[in-house]
Write a protein that holds these residues in place. Structure first.
Motif, PDB file in Angstrom:
ATOM      1  N   ARG A 201       0.714  -1.005  -0.043  1.00 63.47           N
ATOM      2  CA  ARG A 201       0.019  -0.016   0.218  1.00 63.47           C
ATOM      3  C   ARG A 201       0.900   1.244   0.148  1.00 63.47           C
ATOM      4  O   ARG A 201       0.612   2.215  -0.620  1.00 63.47           O
ATOM      5  CB  ARG A 201      -0.764  -0.020   1.164  1.00 63.47           C
ATOM      6  CG  ARG A 201      -1.928   1.116   1.079  1.00 63.47           C
ATOM      7  CD  ARG A 201      -3.019   1.196   2.371  1.00 63.47           C
ATOM      8  NE  ARG A 201      -3.533  -0.237   2.528  1.00 63.47           N
ATOM      9  CZ  ARG A 201      -3.273  -1.283   3.444  1.00 63.47           C
ATOM     10  NH1 ARG A 201      -2.293  -1.101   4.322  1.00 63.47           N
ATOM     11  NH2 ARG A 201      -4.041  -2.339   3.313  1.00 63.47           N
ATOM     12  N   GLN A 202       1.966   1.136   0.875  1.00 65.81           N
ATOM     13  CA  GLN A 202       2.856   2.396   0.717  1.00 65.81           C
ATOM     14  C   GLN A 202       3.454   2.520  -0.624  1.00 65.81           C
ATOM     15  O   GLN A 202       3.630   3.772  -1.019  1.00 65.81           O
ATOM     16  CB  GLN A 202       3.957   2.309   1.929  1.00 65.81           C
ATOM     17  CG  GLN A 202       3.099   2.344   3.286  1.00 65.81           C
ATOM     18  CD  GLN A 202       2.589   3.527   3.563  1.00 65.81           C
ATOM     19  OE1 GLN A 202       2.917   4.717   3.291  1.00 65.81           O
ATOM     20  NE2 GLN A 202       1.372   3.694   4.133  1.00 65.81           N
ATOM     21  N   LYS A 205       1.143   4.271  -2.818  1.00 67.50           N
ATOM     22  CA  LYS A 205       1.100   5.697  -2.519  1.00 67.50           C
ATOM     23  C   LYS A 205       2.348   6.284  -3.271  1.00 67.50           C
ATOM     24  O   LYS A 205       2.077   7.488  -3.743  1.00 67.50           O
ATOM     25  CB  LYS A 205       0.909   5.970  -1.244  1.00 67.50           C
ATOM     26  CG  LYS A 205      -0.399   5.470  -0.412  1.00 67.50           C
ATOM     27  CD  LYS A 205      -0.596   5.698   0.884  1.00 67.50           C
ATOM     28  CE  LYS A 205      -1.999   5.250   1.485  1.00 67.50           C
ATOM     29  NZ  LYS A 205      -2.010   5.282   2.959  1.00 67.50           N
TER      30      LYS A 205
END
Length: 382
Positions: A201-202, A205
């Motif tokens: 997820r990071q 982003k």
């Protein structure tokens, strides 16, 4: 006397209350035109009005012998069986409701249909309870996967669900197990993938924030191609993707920001087929966007979803099973079985998606598949 004249006289007799004479005239007309289901339904209605449901049912059956899927005939049959308290009434309502025409029905007919729906639902519930009790012993002894299959078997028998099959648009490999969602135990790496969900997820982003990131419509094809299942989403920004691998090509502008994610994928059995695989991407579905029912290109691969950002209410259906995406909970499904998805929320939904080999394929078979796809696809999107 001509049949139409007999019918007119029968209607006149009915309006004066002479049901017996009306029936005689209609039955005479039916002898001249036995293949007219409308006549048999009129005769059935006359018998029903005369208080003779058994004779009415006989006439309905004669009409259905000519037109077995006639909605009005099936509706009258179900109504008569219910009136006669026949145990076949529940199933008969199901047959009638299956032929209900689309659109709004006249009020009186709509009321009959609503009553039929109530009766059929009650019959179905009682039948399901009987079946569940009969199957309770083996079902309780089964493991999670066996219990799920037994429950689906019962659901199919009740016609609450139906069988779905692999129907790839292009390449079908014979003999592979068809499953809408494949069991977790076949993919021991799923736990490691889920454990890395925060990291993935990071990195998503990070790539979203990068100036050179490539965000493209998920579906892109020439308008003249025969791919109507995608028409409304072709080149549509409501469903976009950030590709890390696309048809075997590493998309450097995105991949450079997702090195740990790609390192993890090296431990996953992804197809490496020139012009078609591997594939890995972040799938972005805009608010209030529906992905229509569709099927994939080849059953030699399966697809894994790892949900990363999931607003309330988002769902995914494969075959007869609908699941809510849950952040960090991965699953594997066969995309050549009809599937669809929906984001009904006001926020963006993000899922990490990649393909893997179908586990039934041997190494030799994988080599053969790769050879064929390399020759046939020419880099076409899979």
């Amino acid at each position: 006397m001509q049949t139409d004249a007999l019918v007119e006289r029968a209607n006149a007799a009915f309006r004066t209350g002479n049901l017996k004479h009306a029936l005689e005239l209609l039955e005479d007309a039916a002898q001249h035109r036995p293949d007219d289901p409308t006549l048999w339904l009129q005769i059935a209605a006359m018998h029903r009005a005369s208080g003779n449901p058994s004779d009415a049912l006989t006439a309905v059956h004669k009409g259905l012998a000519v037109a077995p899927l006639d909605f009005m005939g099936l509706l009258m049959r179900a109504s008569l069986l219910q009136r006669m308290e026949d145990p076949q009434a529940g199933e008969a309502w199901g047959h009638a409701l299956a032929q209900k025409p689309s659109g709004e029905l006249p009020p009186q007919l709509a009321a009959t249909v609503a009553e039929g729906e109530r009766h059929h639902a009650a019959w179905l519930e009682a039948r399901e309870s009987r079946l569940a009790r009969a199957m309770a012993g083996p079902e309780q002894r089964g493991n999670e996967e066996e219990r799920a299959r037994i429950a689906r078997f019962r659901s199919n028998a009740l016609r609450k669900t139906r069988p779905f099959h692999s129907e790839p648009t292009h390449f079908h490999f014979p003999g592979l197990v068809e499953r809408e969602f494949h069991p977790r135990h076949l993919f021991p790496w799923l736990s490691e993938l889920e454990g890395a969900a925060d990291m993935i997820r990071q990195e998503f982003k990070a790539v979203m924030a990068a100036e050179r990131a490539e965000l493209v419509p998920y579906i892109q094809y020439d308008d003249h191609l025969p791919l109507d299942q995608w028409r409304q989403l072709n080149r549509n920004p409501d469903w976009t993707a950030i590709h890390l691998w696309q048809n075997g090509v590493r998309i450097e502008a995105n991949a450079n920001h997702c090195r740990e994610t790609l390192d993890l994928l090296r431990r996953v059995p992804q197809p490496s087929t020139k012009g078609s695989g591997p594939n890995a991407m972040f799938s972005l579905l805009a608010p209030h966007t529906h992905i229509p029912a569709h099927v994939g290109v080849t059953n030699t691969r399966l697809v894994c979803h790892l949900p990363l950002i999931v607003p309330e209410g988002c769902w995914f259906r494969a075959g007869a099973e609908t699941r809510a995406w849950r952040p960090g909970e991965a699953f594997v499904f066969d995309d050549t079985i009809e599937h669809e998805a929906m984001n009904p929320s006001d926020e963006l939904r993000v899922v990490f998606i990649f393909d893997i080999w179908h586990p039934d394929l041997s190494e030799v078979e994988r080599e053969a598949v790769a050879a064929l796809l390399a020759l046939e696809t020419g880099g076409a999107a899979l």
